[in-house]
Design an enzyme around this catalytic site. Structure first.
Site, PDB file in Angstrom:
ATOM      1  N   ASP A  31       6.756  71.909  34.940  1.00  0.00           N
ATOM      2  CA  ASP A  31       7.547  72.551  35.994  1.00  0.00           C
ATOM      3  C   ASP A  31       8.695  71.675  36.473  1.00  0.00           C
ATOM      4  O   ASP A  31       9.791  72.173  36.776  1.00  0.00           O
ATOM      5  CB  ASP A  31       6.645  72.904  37.181  1.00  0.00           C
ATOM      6  CG  ASP A  31       5.669  74.027  36.852  1.00  0.00           C
ATOM      7  OD1 ASP A  31       5.862  74.692  35.817  1.00  0.00           O
ATOM      8  OD2 ASP A  31       4.719  74.220  37.629  1.00  0.00           O
ATOM      9  N   GLU A  33      10.505  69.549  34.811  1.00  0.00           N
ATOM     10  CA  GLU A  33      11.634  69.580  33.881  1.00  0.00           C
ATOM     11  C   GLU A  33      12.382  70.908  33.987  1.00  0.00           C
ATOM     12  O   GLU A  33      13.618  70.955  33.941  1.00  0.00           O
ATOM     13  CB  GLU A  33      11.133  69.366  32.454  1.00  0.00           C
ATOM     14  CG  GLU A  33      12.201  69.483  31.365  1.00  0.00           C
ATOM     15  CD  GLU A  33      13.328  68.459  31.495  1.00  0.00           C
ATOM     16  OE1 GLU A  33      14.373  68.652  30.842  1.00  0.00           O
ATOM     17  OE2 GLU A  33      13.170  67.472  32.256  1.00  0.00           O
ATOM     18  N   LYS A 114      -1.847 103.391  32.317  1.00  0.00           N
ATOM     19  CA  LYS A 114      -1.072 103.878  33.469  1.00  0.00           C
ATOM     20  C   LYS A 114      -1.086 102.784  34.530  1.00  0.00           C
ATOM     21  O   LYS A 114      -2.073 102.601  35.236  1.00  0.00           O
ATOM     22  CB  LYS A 114      -1.663 105.174  34.019  1.00  0.00           C
ATOM     23  CG  LYS A 114      -0.824 105.806  35.130  1.00  0.00           C
ATOM     24  CD  LYS A 114      -1.433 107.112  35.602  1.00  0.00           C
ATOM     25  CE  LYS A 114      -0.544 107.779  36.658  1.00  0.00           C
ATOM     26  NZ  LYS A 114      -0.372 106.921  37.838  1.00  0.00           N
ATOM     27  N   ARG A 135      11.679 104.616  42.491  1.00  0.00           N
ATOM     28  CA  ARG A 135      11.560 106.020  42.120  1.00  0.00           C
ATOM     29  C   ARG A 135      11.903 106.928  43.293  1.00  0.00           C
ATOM     30  O   ARG A 135      12.529 107.972  43.123  1.00  0.00           O
ATOM     31  CB  ARG A 135      10.145 106.309  41.632  1.00  0.00           C
ATOM     32  CG  ARG A 135       9.911 107.765  41.286  1.00  0.00           C
ATOM     33  CD  ARG A 135       8.467 108.008  40.860  1.00  0.00           C
ATOM     34  NE  ARG A 135       8.252 109.427  40.583  1.00  0.00           N
ATOM     35  CZ  ARG A 135       7.950 110.341  41.495  1.00  0.00           C
ATOM     36  NH1 ARG A 135       7.837 109.981  42.768  1.00  0.00           N
ATOM     37  NH2 ARG A 135       7.776 111.605  41.170  1.00  0.00           N
ATOM     38  N   LYS A 314      -6.615 110.341  34.391  1.00  0.00           N
ATOM     39  CA  LYS A 314      -6.977 109.403  35.460  1.00  0.00           C
ATOM     40  C   LYS A 314      -8.430 108.942  35.330  1.00  0.00           C
ATOM     41  O   LYS A 314      -9.321 109.705  34.942  1.00  0.00           O
ATOM     42  CB  LYS A 314      -6.772 110.061  36.832  1.00  0.00           C
ATOM     43  CG  LYS A 314      -5.351 110.557  37.078  1.00  0.00           C
ATOM     44  CD  LYS A 314      -4.356 109.419  37.196  1.00  0.00           C
ATOM     45  CE  LYS A 314      -4.476 108.667  38.495  1.00  0.00           C
ATOM     46  NZ  LYS A 314      -4.048 109.430  39.672  1.00  0.00           N
ATOM     47  N   CYS A 408     -36.452  84.415  57.223  1.00  0.00           N
ATOM     48  CA  CYS A 408     -36.310  85.066  55.921  1.00  0.00           C
ATOM     49  C   CYS A 408     -37.009  86.424  55.936  1.00  0.00           C
ATOM     50  O   CYS A 408     -38.197  86.508  56.287  1.00  0.00           O
ATOM     51  CB  CYS A 408     -36.900  84.183  54.824  1.00  0.00           C
ATOM     52  SG  CYS A 408     -36.930  84.971  53.200  1.00  0.00           S
ATOM     53  N   CYS A 411     -40.195  86.063  53.289  1.00  0.00           N
ATOM     54  CA  CYS A 411     -41.366  85.213  53.496  1.00  0.00           C
ATOM     55  C   CYS A 411     -41.551  84.736  54.930  1.00  0.00           C
ATOM     56  O   CYS A 411     -42.568  84.126  55.256  1.00  0.00           O
ATOM     57  CB  CYS A 411     -41.321  84.002  52.557  1.00  0.00           C
ATOM     58  SG  CYS A 411     -40.054  82.778  52.989  1.00  0.00           S
ATOM     59  N   CYS A 426     -32.826  80.764  52.819  1.00  0.00           N
ATOM     60  CA  CYS A 426     -34.229  80.656  53.206  1.00  0.00           C
ATOM     61  C   CYS A 426     -34.704  79.243  52.903  1.00  0.00           C
ATOM     62  O   CYS A 426     -34.420  78.688  51.845  1.00  0.00           O
ATOM     63  CB  CYS A 426     -35.049  81.678  52.419  1.00  0.00           C
ATOM     64  SG  CYS A 426     -36.830  81.389  52.487  1.00  0.00           S
ATOM     65  N   CYS A 432     -41.375  81.086  49.004  1.00  0.00           N
ATOM     66  CA  CYS A 432     -40.720  82.393  49.088  1.00  0.00           C
ATOM     67  C   CYS A 432     -40.799  83.150  47.765  1.00  0.00           C
ATOM     68  O   CYS A 432     -40.346  82.641  46.728  1.00  0.00           O
ATOM     69  CB  CYS A 432     -39.260  82.215  49.496  1.00  0.00           C
ATOM     70  SG  CYS A 432     -38.382  83.776  49.705  1.00  0.00           S
TER      71      CYS A 432
END
Length: 677
Positions: A31, A33, A114, A135, A314, A408, A411, A426, A432
């Site tokens: 970048d 350079e 599309k 557009r 679509k 938790c 558990c 937990c 658990c």
């Protein structure tokens, strides 16, 4: 070399580097350079105003704000396409085209993605970009020439030869998904509003009154057709040939376009692109089918405001609006708690969705999601549905905020969250049920208890059949229970039992590591074993005592205390001891003497001649410690090539940063350890 010659040379070089960067993703210069060449061209043009040109790369930096956009009437209307949402509608489209042309055999179509961006038209005169517009309503758009000049992959001068005196190119301005993520990251860092999706980001960027703002946004352009042409030497016969011609002039076109035959070819393309949709670099909302033969397009013409020769097929909508009925909390294999939205059923992304992830508590707060809200849900391909945002204007008065549970839900163990993490977890790791498989695999791994033969599939069976609930249950297994498992013969069962029996004789460091305590890796486990000498000392130590251990900071100390504060975890440890798991215990031992004694090192990046393990062994043999994370206790960060966030944190904390040569010098047994701090 004259100024005009150097300007021409610089423009050619810069545009070639733009092509390599934007089209091929293969830059050949850094970048810095590129910036040097760009500045040189800017300086030459400033010193020689007569050399200024609208097709110069310097025109991409933007200009001063305009009061408002000028309205532009399109020479040829930019009409919309009719939509198809089912296979039957596509088959009907193909039948209408064949009937309109009087064709009995299959006909060829050009099929292409599309794009989900902003439609624009570009005007080139004698190969030079001179004007561009949105557009708009299809007949009149907004003149955004200055903004379009800043789009990096849009050619300001066409390449090659054979282009007409006048050429209108139709296409889409969009933002790649990766660029969108980086843009929003920058917006967050600056405390500015984030964009909802790449399409909104692209549209908002292109319609900036200050084109210098647009220049700072990573926009891309893709061509998909033409409007007016004047002076085209040879008219292409097909739409596919037309896109190839535009591409030869340097205009980007979709690489995913394809020529297909008949309705079957159209539907096959739709399925193929749909399967690739989530892996494409840009968003699409369907595919477009166009009769490939241009003369045939002219014969079919238009109906109302849409062409008869083209249609958009679509995809199912990826976003939909629904009601958030409640929030459940799921516990993952590693103990992470994830809030999950319960939704009123909604059809999105081709399926009916009733649940969507909310990621973590911070995300819930950031998006201000409340129970009772109307929310926008997104599902892209096979990606787990997520709640994108709240429609706040529809929020009911009784909407309630989500609160992460303190226990938790699986558990009952305490839920904990480290200061530097977004995820709540937990603390009942060994107990658990949600974490059983992960806990057992870690417990049996080579660097922990090293139980050979206890792999993923076997652990799955042992847990799913409720034969094993905690690591202690492994030492209660017998041949009868094992041979009842799928693909487990008596010999295999005997080998596994032998490996389990062998694992009973271990070391304190291995045992601590095998418990799977969060943030306690091998090195920390060794430090704890060496410092305390006995397991009970570690289990009973408070956070202050734990932080006296080398490389144990507040976060690790807190994790240790939370783990051993859970009665479930203590119970499993005692069961393991009762099952015969043993190790040598004794008085705390002093750290080995050496030039690095008492010093903590962190390794990051790739070193020239030492592997990560080699460097670690070198440091430990000199009495030093190697940590996996940078903290205030770190003495040295050893940085190699492609060093990452650890290097950045070291710089922030003012920690000494050294390379491999300096590390070898510091650990030189012939000299003394020098204090670089």
């Amino acid at each position: 070399m004259s100024a005009s010659e150097r300007v021409r040379e610089l423009r050619a070089q810069i545009e070639e580097h733009n092509r390599l960067y934007y089209e091929l993703d293969a830059p050949t210069i850094p970048d810095a350079e590129y910036d040097r060449l760009f500045r040189e061209l800017q300086d030459l043009e400033a010193a020689n105003p007569d050399l200024a040109s609208p097709d110069s790369p310097t025109q991409r930096v933007g200009s001063a704000p305009v009061a408002q956009f000028r309205s532009v009437a399109h020479r040829v209307p930019m009409l919309s396409l009719n939509n198809a949402f089912s296979d039957e509608e596509v088959v009907a489209f193909d039948r209408r085209v064949r009937d309109g042309l009087g064709a009995k055999d299959e006909i060829s179509y050009s099929a292409e993605p599309k794009f989900d961006g902003l439609a624009v038209t570009l005007t080139y005169e004698s190969g030079v970009f001179v004007a561009g517009a949105t557009r708009g309503d299809g007949f009149t758009g907004e003149e955004v020439t200055a903004n379009l000049r800043t789009v990096g992959n849009l050619p300001l001068r066409l390449r090659g030869e054979g282009w007409p005196r006048l050429l209108e190119v139709r296409g889409e301005v969009l933002m790649l998904r990766s660029d969108f993520v980086r843009l929003n990251s920058r917006q967050r860092e600056k405390g500015e509003k984030e964009f909802v999706n790449p399409r909104n980001a692209a549209a908002g960027s292109l319609r900036q009154l200050d084109s210098r703002v647009t220049a700072g946004r990573p926009l891309r352009f893709f061509a998909y057709g033409v409007g007016v042409t004047d002076g085209l030497p040879a008219q292409p016969e097909t739409h596919s040939d037309l896109l190839d011609l535009l591409s030869s002039w340097g205009l980007p076109v979709a690489g995913e376009r394809r020529r297909v035959n008949g309705a079957a070819g159209l539907l096959e393309y739709y399925v193929d692109i749909g399967a690739k949709r989530s892996s494409l670099p840009f968003d699409i909302d369907g595919v477009v089918y166009k009769l490939d033969n241009l003369a045939g397009q002219e014969r079919l013409g238009f109906v109302s405001r849409a062409p008869r020769f083209a249609i958009a097929h679509k995809f199912p909508a990826e976003e939909a609006t629904t009601k958030l009925l409640g929030v459940d909390v799921q516990v993952g294999r590693t103990g992470a708690l994830t809030p999950v939205a319960r939704l009123a059923p909604v059809f999105v992304g081709g399926v009916t969705v009733t649940n969507a992830t909310l990621h973590n508590e911070d995300e819930v707060r950031r998006k201000d999601v409340r129970i009772g809200d109307t929310v926008v849900v997104r599902r892209a391909g096979d990606v787990i549905p997520e709640v994108v945002r709240v429609v706040t204007e529809l929020r009911p008065a009784d909407a309630t905020s989500f609160v992460m549970p303190t226990d938790c839900p699986v558990c009952g163990s305490s839920v904990v969250r480290a200061e530097d993490e977004a995820v709540a977890r937990c603390s009942g790791g060994l107990y658990c049920p949600a974490q059983r498989k992960q806990a057992l695999l870690h417990f049996a791994s080579r660097r922990a208890m090293d139980i050979e033969g206890l792999g993923d599939k076997l652990v799955e069976q042992l847990v799913d059949t409720h034969v094993v609930r905690t690591p202690a249950d492994l030492y209660k297994l017998g041949v009868t229970a094992l041979i009842e498992l799928e693909r487990m013969a008596e010999k295999s069962a005997m080998n596994l039992l032998a490996a389990i029996e062998k694992s009973k004789r271990t070391t304190l460091a291995r045992f601590i590591y095998a418990l799977g305590i969060r943030n306690v890796g091998e090195t920390t486990a060794k430090d704890l074993a060496r410092h305390f000498g006995v397991l009970d000392g570690i289990m009973m130590a408070d956070e202050e005592q734990l932080m006296r251990v080398s490389d144990v900071g507040p976060v690790v100390a807190q994790c240790l205390r939370q783990f051993f504060a859970e009665p479930h975890n203590i119970e499993v440890v005692e069961q393991l001891r009762a099952a015969g798991v043993t190790w040598e215990e004794g008085e705390p031992t002093a750290a080995p003497g050496g030039p690095a004694t008492g010093k903590v090192f962190v390794l990051t990046g790739t070193l020239p001649s030492l592997t990560r393990d080699d460097a670690k062994a070198l440091i430990e043999s000199a009495g030093g410690k190697v940590s996996g994370s940078v903290s205030k206790k770190t003495d040295y960060v050893v940085a190699g090539a492609e060093a990452g966030s650890k290097l950045e944190k070291a710089e922030q904390l003012g920690i000494a940063i050294i390379d491999e040569a300096q590390l070898r010098d510091l650990l030189n047994p012939e000299g003394e350890m020098r204090d670089e701090n």
